[in-house]
Design a protein around this motif. Structure first.
Motif, PDB file in Angstrom:
ATOM      1  N   GLY A   1       2.139 -12.463  -2.511  1.00 17.54           N
ATOM      2  CA  GLY A   1       2.188 -11.654  -1.297  1.00 17.54           C
ATOM      3  C   GLY A   1       0.782 -11.351  -0.838  1.00 17.54           C
ATOM      4  N   GLY A   2       0.627 -10.205  -0.182  1.00 21.19           N
ATOM      5  CA  GLY A   2      -0.685  -9.833   0.326  1.00 21.19           C
ATOM      6  C   GLY A   2      -0.830  -8.338   0.476  1.00 21.19           C
ATOM      7  N   ILE A   3      -2.040  -7.934   0.843  1.00 15.82           N
ATOM      8  CA  ILE A   3      -2.368  -6.530   1.062  1.00 15.82           C
ATOM      9  C   ILE A   3      -3.044  -6.416   2.427  1.00 15.82           C
ATOM     10  CG2 ILE A   3      -3.788  -4.568   0.296  1.00 15.82           C
ATOM     11  CD1 ILE A   3      -1.560  -5.149  -1.669  1.00 15.82           C
ATOM     12  N   ILE A   4      -2.676  -5.386   3.178  1.00 10.25           N
ATOM     13  CA  ILE A   4      -3.326  -5.083   4.453  1.00 10.25           C
ATOM     14  C   ILE A   4      -3.717  -3.614   4.422  1.00 10.25           C
ATOM     15  CG2 ILE A   4      -3.069  -4.949   6.965  1.00 10.25           C
ATOM     16  CD1 ILE A   4      -0.751  -7.017   6.683  1.00 10.25           C
ATOM     17  N   LEU A   5      -4.943  -3.305   4.845  1.00  5.73           N
ATOM     18  CA  LEU A   5      -5.369  -1.922   5.044  1.00  5.73           C
ATOM     19  C   LEU A   5      -5.279  -1.625   6.531  1.00  5.73           C
ATOM     20  CD1 LEU A   5      -8.534  -1.644   2.772  1.00  5.73           C
ATOM     21  CD2 LEU A   5      -6.171  -1.061   2.232  1.00  5.73           C
ATOM     22  N   SER A   6      -4.602  -0.550   6.863  1.00  9.07           N
ATOM     23  CA  SER A   6      -4.382  -0.204   8.264  1.00  9.07           C
ATOM     24  C   SER A   6      -4.849   1.213   8.551  1.00  9.07           C
ATOM     25  CB  SER A   6      -2.894  -0.315   8.605  1.00  9.07           C
ATOM     26  OG  SER A   6      -2.652   0.152   9.916  1.00  9.07           O
ATOM     27  N   LYS A   7      -5.464   1.388   9.722  1.00  3.60           N
ATOM     28  CA  LYS A   7      -5.868   2.728  10.125  1.00  3.60           C
ATOM     29  C   LYS A   7      -4.921   3.319  11.166  1.00  3.60           C
ATOM     30  CE  LYS A   7      -9.249   1.637  13.688  1.00  3.60           C
ATOM     31  NZ  LYS A   7     -10.583   1.945  14.154  1.00  3.60           N
ATOM     32  N   VAL A   8      -3.737   2.729  11.323  1.00  7.53           N
ATOM     33  CA  VAL A   8      -2.719   3.315  12.193  1.00  7.53           C
ATOM     34  C   VAL A   8      -2.388   4.695  11.636  1.00  7.53           C
ATOM     35  CG1 VAL A   8      -0.335   3.093  12.989  1.00  7.53           C
ATOM     36  CG2 VAL A   8      -1.815   1.087  12.924  1.00  7.53           C
ATOM     37  N   GLU A   9      -2.246   5.671  12.516  1.00 10.16           N
ATOM     38  CA  GLU A   9      -2.158   7.057  12.057  1.00 10.16           C
ATOM     39  C   GLU A   9      -0.773   7.533  11.641  1.00 10.16           C
ATOM     40  OE1 GLU A   9      -4.201   9.790  14.562  1.00 10.16           O
ATOM     41  OE2 GLU A   9      -6.041   8.595  14.525  1.00 10.16           O
ATOM     42  N   ASN A  10       0.294   6.903  12.146  1.00  5.11           N
ATOM     43  CA  ASN A  10       1.600   7.379  11.688  1.00  5.11           C
ATOM     44  C   ASN A  10       2.500   6.222  11.285  1.00  5.11           C
ATOM     45  OD1 ASN A  10       3.602   6.721  13.830  1.00  5.11           O
ATOM     46  ND2 ASN A  10       2.313   8.035  15.100  1.00  5.11           N
ATOM     47  N   LYS A  11       3.361   6.525  10.357  1.00  2.98           N
ATOM     48  CA  LYS A  11       4.193   5.511   9.712  1.00  2.98           C
ATOM     49  C   LYS A  11       5.146   4.832  10.692  1.00  2.98           C
ATOM     50  CE  LYS A  11       6.945   4.870   5.537  1.00  2.98           C
ATOM     51  NZ  LYS A  11       7.473   5.539   4.338  1.00  2.98           N
TER      52      LYS A  11
ATOM     53  N   ASN B   1       1.672  -3.317   1.334  1.00  4.33           N
ATOM     54  CA  ASN B   1       1.830  -4.236   0.213  1.00  4.33           C
ATOM     55  C   ASN B   1       2.974  -5.194   0.542  1.00  4.33           C
ATOM     56  OD1 ASN B   1       2.080  -5.500  -2.241  1.00  4.33           O
ATOM     57  ND2 ASN B   1       2.624  -3.663  -3.383  1.00  4.33           N
ATOM     58  N   LEU B   2       2.634  -6.451   0.835  1.00  2.20           N
ATOM     59  CA  LEU B   2       3.645  -7.466   1.112  1.00  2.20           C
ATOM     60  C   LEU B   2       3.979  -8.201  -0.178  1.00  2.20           C
ATOM     61  CD1 LEU B   2       1.756  -7.319   3.796  1.00  2.20           C
ATOM     62  CD2 LEU B   2       2.953  -9.400   4.385  1.00  2.20           C
ATOM     63  N   THR B   3       5.267  -8.406  -0.410  1.00  3.70           N
ATOM     64  CA  THR B   3       5.725  -9.190  -1.548  1.00  3.70           C
ATOM     65  C   THR B   3       6.657 -10.271  -1.028  1.00  3.70           C
ATOM     66  OG1 THR B   3       5.578  -7.257  -2.992  1.00  3.70           O
ATOM     67  CG2 THR B   3       6.894  -9.121  -3.780  1.00  3.70           C
ATOM     68  N   TYR B   4       6.283 -11.527  -1.265  1.00  2.00           N
ATOM     69  CA  TYR B   4       7.125 -12.626  -0.805  1.00  2.00           C
ATOM     70  C   TYR B   4       8.469 -12.583  -1.504  1.00  2.00           C
ATOM     71  CZ  TYR B   4       2.682 -14.526   0.873  1.00  2.00           C
ATOM     72  OH  TYR B   4       1.472 -14.715   1.485  1.00  2.00           O
ATOM     73  N   LYS B   5       9.512 -12.897  -0.741  1.00  2.00           N
ATOM     74  CA  LYS B   5      10.848 -12.949  -1.331  1.00  2.00           C
ATOM     75  C   LYS B   5      11.471 -14.336  -1.176  1.00  2.00           C
ATOM     76  CE  LYS B   5      13.055 -10.685   2.647  1.00  2.00           C
ATOM     77  NZ  LYS B   5      13.925  -9.547   3.006  1.00  2.00           N
TER      78      LYS B   5
ATOM     79  N   ALA C   1      -8.646  -4.609   6.843  1.00  2.00           N
ATOM     80  CA  ALA C   1      -8.856  -5.660   5.853  1.00  2.00           C
ATOM     81  C   ALA C   1      -7.502  -6.228   5.458  1.00  2.00           C
ATOM     82  CB  ALA C   1      -9.573  -5.115   4.618  1.00  2.00           C
ATOM     83  N   SER C   2      -7.508  -7.478   5.023  1.00  2.00           N
ATOM     84  CA  SER C   2      -6.265  -8.106   4.563  1.00  2.00           C
ATOM     85  C   SER C   2      -6.607  -9.287   3.674  1.00  2.00           C
ATOM     86  CB  SER C   2      -5.407  -8.558   5.751  1.00  2.00           C
ATOM     87  OG  SER C   2      -6.102  -9.479   6.565  1.00  2.00           O
ATOM     88  N   GLY C   3      -5.634  -9.672   2.858  1.00  2.00           N
ATOM     89  CA  GLY C   3      -5.840 -10.836   2.006  1.00  2.00           C
ATOM     90  C   GLY C   3      -4.671 -11.071   1.072  1.00  2.00           C
ATOM     91  N   ARG C   4      -4.736 -12.226   0.418  1.00  2.93           N
ATOM     92  CA  ARG C   4      -3.690 -12.643  -0.526  1.00  2.93           C
ATOM     93  C   ARG C   4      -3.828 -11.905  -1.851  1.00  2.93           C
ATOM     94  NH1 ARG C   4      -4.041 -19.234  -0.081  1.00  2.93           N
ATOM     95  NH2 ARG C   4      -3.170 -19.356   2.013  1.00  2.93           N
ATOM     96  N   LYS C   5      -2.705 -11.739  -2.507  1.00  9.95           N
ATOM     97  CA  LYS C   5      -2.712 -11.276  -3.895  1.00  9.95           C
ATOM     98  C   LYS C   5      -2.977 -12.483  -4.791  1.00  9.95           C
ATOM     99  CE  LYS C   5       1.021  -7.918  -3.244  1.00  9.95           C
ATOM    100  NZ  LYS C   5       2.395  -7.607  -3.697  1.00  9.95           N
ATOM    101  N   ILE C   6      -3.505 -12.214  -5.955  1.00  9.19           N
ATOM    102  CA  ILE C   6      -3.672 -13.246  -6.977  1.00  9.19           C
ATOM    103  C   ILE C   6      -2.931 -12.778  -8.217  1.00  9.19           C
ATOM    104  CG2 ILE C   6      -5.309 -14.487  -8.423  1.00  9.19           C
ATOM    105  CD1 ILE C   6      -7.355 -14.135  -6.175  1.00  9.19           C
ATOM    106  N   PRO C   7      -1.923 -13.495  -8.696  1.00  7.12           N
ATOM    107  CA  PRO C   7      -1.405 -14.741  -8.156  1.00  7.12           C
ATOM    108  C   PRO C   7      -0.781 -14.535  -6.774  1.00  7.12           C
ATOM    109  CG  PRO C   7       0.066 -13.936  -9.859  1.00  7.12           C
ATOM    110  CD  PRO C   7      -1.128 -13.017  -9.837  1.00  7.12           C
ATOM    111  N   ARG C   8      -0.540 -15.623  -6.061  1.00 13.52           N
ATOM    112  CA  ARG C   8      -0.093 -15.575  -4.661  1.00 13.52           C
ATOM    113  C   ARG C   8       1.385 -15.189  -4.575  1.00 13.52           C
ATOM    114  NH1 ARG C   8       0.056 -20.367  -0.270  1.00 13.52           N
ATOM    115  NH2 ARG C   8       0.587 -19.033   1.494  1.00 13.52           N
TER     116      ARG C   8
END
Length: 95
Positions: free
Chosen positions: A46-56, A5-9, A37-44
């Motif tokens: 930030g954005g969301i990315i789905l990742s299948k990377v296995e470890n943090k 979850n990206l939030t613009y600052k 998958a990835s895309g912008r939030k509405i309202p803009r």
């Protein structure tokens, strides 16, 4: 699997100055199979990315390469989850 979850600052004008670099970063991660998958939030905000990377820790290393991160344009919240149910098209997420 992770939800990023990206939030613009900062203001969108600064974000837009680095948008092409961010898209190149995303494209590279898709090619490597790290992002689903990835895309912008509405309202803009930030954005969301789905990742299948296995470890943090590995995902955190990847995020450090994002121009939005290196230019301090966004905050990142990582949420790990295990899919337990999907539609037929996304069954591969449970493998």
């Amino acid at each position: 699997m992770f939800i990023i979850n990206l939030t613009y600052k900062t203001e969108l004008e600064k974000v837009d100055q680095h948008l092409n670099e961010h898209i190149e970063f995303l494209n590279e991660q898709y090619e490597l199979g790290n992002f689903l998958a990835s895309g912008r939030k509405i309202p803009r905000t930030g954005g969301i990315i789905l990742s299948k990377v296995e470890n943090k820790s590995e995902l955190e290393k990847i995020i450090k390469k994002d121009p939005f991160k290196t230019n301090e344009l966004a905050d990142y919240e990582l949420t790990e989850f295990i899919p337990s149910k999907t539609c037929d098209e996304l069954k591969f997420l449970m493998e």
